[in-house]
Design an enzyme around this catalytic site. Sequence first.
Site, PDB file in Angstrom:
ATOM      1  N   HIS A 181      -8.963  -2.188  -5.431  1.00  0.00           N
ATOM      2  CA  HIS A 181      -8.074  -2.417  -4.424  1.00  0.00           C
ATOM      3  C   HIS A 181      -6.953  -3.487  -5.074  1.00  0.00           C
ATOM      4  O   HIS A 181      -6.026  -3.217  -4.740  1.00  0.00           O
ATOM      5  CB  HIS A 181      -8.415  -3.263  -3.001  1.00  0.00           C
ATOM      6  CG  HIS A 181      -7.519  -3.292  -2.011  1.00  0.00           C
ATOM      7  ND1 HIS A 181      -7.163  -2.048  -1.374  1.00  0.00           N
ATOM      8  CD2 HIS A 181      -6.697  -4.414  -1.904  1.00  0.00           C
ATOM      9  CE1 HIS A 181      -6.068  -2.591  -0.513  1.00  0.00           C
ATOM     10  NE2 HIS A 181      -5.966  -3.948  -0.768  1.00  0.00           N
TER      11      HIS A 181
ATOM     12  N   ASP B  95      -3.351  -2.726  -5.217  1.00  0.00           N
ATOM     13  CA  ASP B  95      -2.292  -3.690  -4.762  1.00  0.00           C
ATOM     14  C   ASP B  95      -1.190  -3.833  -5.956  1.00  0.00           C
ATOM     15  O   ASP B  95       0.143  -4.120  -5.677  1.00  0.00           O
ATOM     16  CB  ASP B  95      -2.860  -4.985  -4.365  1.00  0.00           C
ATOM     17  CG  ASP B  95      -3.157  -5.200  -2.917  1.00  0.00           C
ATOM     18  OD1 ASP B  95      -2.773  -4.195  -2.092  1.00  0.00           O
ATOM     19  OD2 ASP B  95      -3.857  -6.146  -2.591  1.00  0.00           O
TER      20      ASP B  95
ATOM     21  N   HIS C 195       0.951  -1.272  -0.096  1.00  0.00           N
ATOM     22  CA  HIS C 195      -0.048   0.003  -0.037  1.00  0.00           C
ATOM     23  C   HIS C 195       0.671   1.447  -0.037  1.00  0.00           C
ATOM     24  O   HIS C 195       0.759   2.241  -0.596  1.00  0.00           O
ATOM     25  CB  HIS C 195      -0.925   0.002   1.128  1.00  0.00           C
ATOM     26  CG  HIS C 195      -1.860  -1.094   1.083  1.00  0.00           C
ATOM     27  ND1 HIS C 195      -2.937  -1.277   2.248  1.00  0.00           N
ATOM     28  CD2 HIS C 195      -2.151  -2.042   0.039  1.00  0.00           C
ATOM     29  CE1 HIS C 195      -3.410  -2.471   2.121  1.00  0.00           C
ATOM     30  NE2 HIS C 195      -3.049  -2.988   0.839  1.00  0.00           N
TER      31      HIS C 195
ATOM     32  N   HIS D 264      -0.296 -11.035  -5.140  1.00  0.00           N
ATOM     33  CA  HIS D 264       1.171 -10.624  -4.838  1.00  0.00           C
ATOM     34  C   HIS D 264       2.225 -11.657  -5.239  1.00  0.00           C
ATOM     35  O   HIS D 264       3.230 -11.209  -5.766  1.00  0.00           O
ATOM     36  CB  HIS D 264       1.135 -10.550  -3.317  1.00  0.00           C
ATOM     37  CG  HIS D 264       0.398  -9.430  -2.397  1.00  0.00           C
ATOM     38  ND1 HIS D 264       0.138  -8.235  -2.859  1.00  0.00           N
ATOM     39  CD2 HIS D 264      -0.471  -9.904  -1.638  1.00  0.00           C
ATOM     40  CE1 HIS D 264      -0.733  -7.715  -2.032  1.00  0.00           C
ATOM     41  NE2 HIS D 264      -1.217  -8.749  -1.324  1.00  0.00           N
TER      42      HIS D 264
END
Length: 307
Positions: free
Chosen positions: A241, A245, A78, A268
Amino acid sequence: MLAQRTLKSLTKAVGVGLHSGQRVELTLRPAAPDTGIVFRRVDLPEPVEIPVNADAVSDTRMASTIANGGAKVATIEHLMSAAAGLGLDNLYVDITAEEVPILDGSSASFVYLLQSAGIVTQKAPKRFIRVSKPVEVREGEGSNLKWARLDPYHGYKLSFEIEFNHPAVNSSGQRVEFDMGSGRYAREIARARTFGFTRDVEMMRSHGLALGGGLDNAIVMDDVKVLNADGLRYQDEFVKHKILDAIGDLYIIGKPLLAAYSAFRSGHAMNNQLLRALLARPDAYEIVSFEQAREAPTGFAQLAPAW
C-alpha cells in the site's frame, strides 16, 4: 508514436471520504490531449478547477490534498495511483465534496471504474519526465531517519521499505520492489488497502480525521493482530500500500516518470518534497516523448491490462 491516453466514456461512483466521513459523488470524464488530470469542485456556487501538479499540493497530513484558492480536494493519491497504473494522461474528475471517496481503501475500485469506461489513445505524443541525475530528500537521524530518492532509469520502478514494530507487519515483510513496466499493477499493487491502528483512532478522530474509516475500507490492527475477518489480500499488503500511495503521490507531478524511486519510511509529505526538489533542479530532468513506441521502456507501449 507512443500516444497519450484518456477515457472512452464517463463513469461515476458514490462513496464517503475516509477522513471527512462525507458522502461524495465522483464523475470521471474524458479530457483533450495535454489537459492532464484536473479535479473540478462542482458542488461550489461556481465550479472550481484544480489542475494536478506538485505546486498545487497544500496539505500532506495523512493524505495528499491539492488546492486552488479556497477550493481543495483531499485524499487524491489512490485515484492518482490508478491513473498512473493504467497510463492515463488526461482526465476530468468532477467531485461534489472536498475529499475523494475511499471506496474499499485501495485503488482497485478506481482501476475498475477507469477500465469500465474504456481507455483510448489520442493523437498527441505521451510526454514523460526523465530523471537524468539523482535527487534525494532526507529527514531525521538514527531511528528517526526517513528518505526518498529518484535515480536515472530507462523505465519506472519503485522500491519501498517500511519500519513498523508490530507483529502483523513484522510477519508480512516490510520491503517490496515493483516495476511499472511489468503491466501487473492491477494484479499486484492495486488491491492493497490503507491501514491503521486502533490505538490511533481516537486521536485521529479528535483532529477530524478517519471519520469515514472502518473495517470495510481499511486494514485495522490492535496491538497484536489484524482485526479484519478476511485477513490480508497480499502477504505484504502493508508495504504494497505504501508503494500504491507513492505511485499516486509521484504522479501528481503531472507526467509519468522515467526513474527509479526508492524510499525508506517516506510518506505523502516527503514524496511531495521529492517532486519539488526535482523540479527545482532543471539539470536533473528532461521532458521526452517517443516517436516510435518500440523506443519506449518495455511495457509502456501497451494499453492498460485487464484484470
